[in-house]
Design a protein around this motif. Structure first.
Motif, short mmCIF file in Angstrom:
data_model
loop_
_atom_site.label_atom_id
_atom_site.label_comp_id
_atom_site.label_asym_id
_atom_site.label_seq_id
_atom_site.Cartn_x
_atom_site.Cartn_y
_atom_site.Cartn_z
N GLN A 131 58.51 122.33 -42.87
CA GLN A 131 58.92 123.70 -42.52
C GLN A 131 57.73 124.65 -42.43
OE1 GLN A 131 62.32 125.43 -44.62
NE2 GLN A 131 62.82 123.38 -45.36
N GLN A 132 56.74 124.44 -43.29
CA GLN A 132 55.60 125.35 -43.35
C GLN A 132 54.51 125.02 -42.34
OE1 GLN A 132 54.51 125.21 -47.49
NE2 GLN A 132 56.50 126.00 -48.12
N THR A 133 54.66 123.94 -41.60
CA THR A 133 53.68 123.56 -40.59
C THR A 133 53.94 124.39 -39.34
OG1 THR A 133 53.61 121.34 -41.53
CG2 THR A 133 52.68 121.62 -39.33
N GLN A 134 53.27 125.54 -39.26
CA GLN A 134 53.55 126.51 -38.21
C GLN A 134 52.62 126.44 -37.01
OE1 GLN A 134 56.26 128.73 -38.13
NE2 GLN A 134 56.83 127.23 -39.68
N VAL A 135 51.36 126.08 -37.26
CA VAL A 135 50.35 126.04 -36.19
C VAL A 135 49.61 124.72 -36.31
CG1 VAL A 135 48.23 127.10 -35.30
CG2 VAL A 135 50.06 128.54 -36.23
N GLY A 136 49.45 124.03 -35.20
CA GLY A 136 48.72 122.77 -35.30
C GLY A 136 48.73 121.96 -34.02
N LEU A 137 48.39 120.70 -34.18
CA LEU A 137 48.28 119.75 -33.08
C LEU A 137 49.15 118.55 -33.40
CD1 LEU A 137 44.40 119.97 -32.92
CD2 LEU A 137 46.00 121.09 -31.36
N TYR A 138 49.63 117.86 -32.38
CA TYR A 138 50.53 116.74 -32.61
C TYR A 138 50.30 115.64 -31.59
CZ TYR A 138 53.20 118.25 -28.56
OH TYR A 138 53.56 118.58 -27.28
N VAL A 139 50.78 114.45 -31.94
CA VAL A 139 50.91 113.35 -30.99
C VAL A 139 52.21 112.64 -31.31
CG1 VAL A 139 49.50 111.76 -32.42
CG2 VAL A 139 49.84 111.30 -29.97
N LEU A 140 52.98 112.36 -30.26
CA LEU A 140 54.26 111.66 -30.38
C LEU A 140 54.22 110.39 -29.53
CD1 LEU A 140 56.70 114.67 -29.72
CD2 LEU A 140 55.79 113.91 -31.93
N VAL A 141 54.84 109.33 -30.04
CA VAL A 141 55.02 108.11 -29.27
C VAL A 141 56.53 107.88 -29.15
CG1 VAL A 141 54.63 105.61 -29.15
CG2 VAL A 141 52.84 107.12 -30.07
#
Length: 196
Positions: free
Chosen positions: A33-43
């Motif tokens: 819930q607190q992860t508001q700003v960032g980078l991601y990768v999805l498979v």
């Protein structure tokens, strides 16, 4: 700045994707819930003869039939909110014109997040600053393995993986490379924060 695998949280069958707003978010861990700003990768793995599209414009092709897709980029208003949008957007199209909706969680195989919520770069947004580097590095990991399908639009943040490549192989390669990539971003963020 933390690297988090949120796959199990997103794939949890007890989650209700029909809920909106706060009721949706409260189903997840406080860290998610607190992860508001960032980078991601999805498979994603589409084990169907029907392709998966999003709802942007006429709908971009995201995952080919019986294939693997990789999506990476930034989020600035909460990782979970961004995935809720994915849930609403992703759908399979059948030849008769009907759609299969609510496919996001069922096709997701890997969700890795680099949380930049605590990075203060003054007026600059950390996700915007580091997204080009993150995307380029992940792209190079996949390209070096020869896993990317040639001929797709390079402006998209979604990549088609060559037929025959297992999603586990893609996940394992990204999982192995992500910690060193995250460390380079941490080091750069420390330098940028000192110069502000």
């Amino acid at each position: 700045m933390t690297l988090r695998d949120l796959t199990d949280e997103l794939r949890n069958a007890e989650r209700s994707w029909a809920r909106g707003g706060r009721r949706f978010l409260e189903q997840f861990s406080s860290a998610a819930q607190q992860t508001q700003v960032g980078l991601y990768v999805l498979v994603h793995e589409n084990a169907s003869e029907h392709a998966i599209y999003d709802r942007n414009g006429d709908g971009r092709l995201l995952i080919n039939p019986n294939a693997i897709g990789v999506k990476y980029g930034k989020f600035q208003n909460g990782f979970l909110s961004r995935r809720f949008t994915d849930h609403k957007h992703l759908h399979r199209r059948r030849p008769d014109g009907s759609e299969e909706v609510d496919v996001f969680a069922s096709v997701l195989r890997y969700a890795l997040v680099l949380d930049l919520s605590e990075i203060d770069l003054g007026p600059a947004n950390a996700a915007e600053v580091f997204e080009p580097y993150w995307n380029a590095m992940l792209e190079s990991v996949l390209a070096r393995k020869g896993w990317l399908t040639i001929g797709q639009s390079w402006q998209s943040e979604s990549r088609h993986v060559e037929p025959g490549v297992a999603w586990e192989s893609v996940r394992n390669e990204l999982d192995a490379r992500a910690p060193s990539l995250a460390q380079r971003i941490r080091d750069a963020a420390a330098v940028l924060a000192r110069t502000e």
